[in-house]
Scaffold this active site. Structure first.
Site, PDB file in Angstrom:
ATOM      1  CD  GLN A   1      -2.632  -1.266   2.575  1.00  0.00           C
ATOM      2  OE1 GLN A   1      -2.087  -1.744   3.562  1.00  0.00           O
ATOM      3  NE2 GLN A   1      -3.875  -0.815   2.601  1.00  0.00           N
TER       4      GLN A   1
ATOM      5  CG  HIS B   1      -2.718   2.814  -1.910  1.00  0.00           C
ATOM      6  ND1 HIS B   1      -2.625   2.754  -0.533  1.00  0.00           N
ATOM      7  CD2 HIS B   1      -3.879   2.195  -2.237  1.00  0.00           C
ATOM      8  CE1 HIS B   1      -3.695   2.127  -0.054  1.00  0.00           C
ATOM      9  NE2 HIS B   1      -4.470   1.779  -1.071  1.00  0.00           N
TER      10      HIS B   1
ATOM     11  CB  CYS C   1       4.028  19.569 -18.875  1.00  0.00           C
ATOM     12  SG  CYS C   1       4.677  18.660 -20.288  1.00  0.00           S
TER      13      CYS C   1
ATOM     14  CB  CYS D   1       1.988  20.850 -23.309  1.00  0.00           C
ATOM     15  SG  CYS D   1       1.380  19.914 -21.876  1.00  0.00           S
TER      16      CYS D   1
ATOM     17  CB  SER E   1      -4.480  -0.585  10.708  1.00  0.00           C
ATOM     18  OG  SER E   1      -4.932   0.183   9.592  1.00  0.00           O
TER      19      SER E   1
ATOM     20  CB  ILE F   1       8.306  -5.302   9.907  1.00  0.00           C
ATOM     21  CG1 ILE F   1       6.897  -4.977  10.388  1.00  0.00           C
ATOM     22  CG2 ILE F   1       8.252  -6.200   8.677  1.00  0.00           C
ATOM     23  CD1 ILE F   1       6.099  -4.176   9.395  1.00  0.00           C
TER      24      ILE F   1
END
Length: 234
Positions: free
Chosen positions: A101, A119, A149, A152, A191, A230
């Site tokens: 995500q 995402h 840009c 353009c 979560s 983790i």
């Protein structure tokens, strides 16, 4: 479950899919969203959900970019132990995919190849008028103003999924397929409160004993959980 039991199951697994959220990148210095100190619990005139919406981008582009450059782009971040461990598992053929995500691109920076970004990514940007692509470095040169840009003059939009937008079909389809064919699903740093992404765990058919959650806090409804870092626990 104990860490030893977890390691034993990982050893037997042959097609692991890792499903991760913001907590995977906090150890790299990127703030998460929904913890006590997370982005969504900080004070702003408007909620982050409103600022990071498609309508707000369309009608308040300058204000969107001031927030985006200030809070969503974190300079100098590098992959952490979790990113590198997952990349290592992919190299040796134990992990079949990462479903994330996150929009920071740290899995790819660590060496992971088969990454499904639900995402989108801050590293991909495009002109809304002519479609020209721009890198993150090119876009950052405009901060805190609206990127335009070079071809353009159209407004450049980051290829991140804003509230009110659909998740990218290719990433969703690839993630569904990977999870369906996995023999172990490791859920980390999320979560599981944001749908439809969170509902992907229901596409895993390897049995509830082979779903393992690694998170700072416990998630209701899952039997096999490890709480803590983790990077250290993978």
């Amino acid at each position: 479950m104990t860490h030893e039991e977890y390691l034993a199951r990982v050893e037997k697994a042959k097609r692991i899919v890792f499903f991760g959220g913001a907590g995977v990148s906090t150890e790299s210095g990127i703030p998460d969203f929904r913890s006590v100190d997370g982005l969504y619990n900080q004070k702003y005139d408007l909620s982050p959900e409103e600022i990071l919406s498609a309508d707000y981008f369309k009608y308040h582009t300058a204000e969107f970019y001031r927030f985006y450059f200030d809070k969503m782009i974190v300079d100098g971040v590098k992959p952490n132990a979790a990113h590198y461990k997952l990349a290592e598992w992919e190299r040796i053929g134990k992990l079949s995919a990462v479903v994330t995500q996150n929009i920071d691109g740290l899995h790819q920076a660590a060496g992971s190849k088969n990454v499904f970004e639900l995402h989108g990514s801050i590293h991909r940007n495009h002109c809304m008028r002519c479609g020209k692509s721009f890198s993150l470095d090119e876009v950052k040169k405009f901060a805190p103003n609206v990127p335009k840009c070079s071809e353009c003059g159209g407004v450049i939009k980051p290829d991140v999924v804003l509230y009110g937008e659909m998740l990218p079909y290719d990433a969703m389809a690839g993630a569904y397929d990977a999870i369906e064919h996995a023999d172990m699903l490791i859920v980390g740093g999320t979560s599981l409160s944001v749908f439809p992404a969170a509902g992907m765990v229901h596409y895993f058919h390897g049995g509830k004993d082979n779903i393992i959650v690694i998170n700072k806090t416990e998630i209701h409804g899952f039997e096999n959980q490890l709480n803590g870092s983790i990077g250290a626990l993978l």
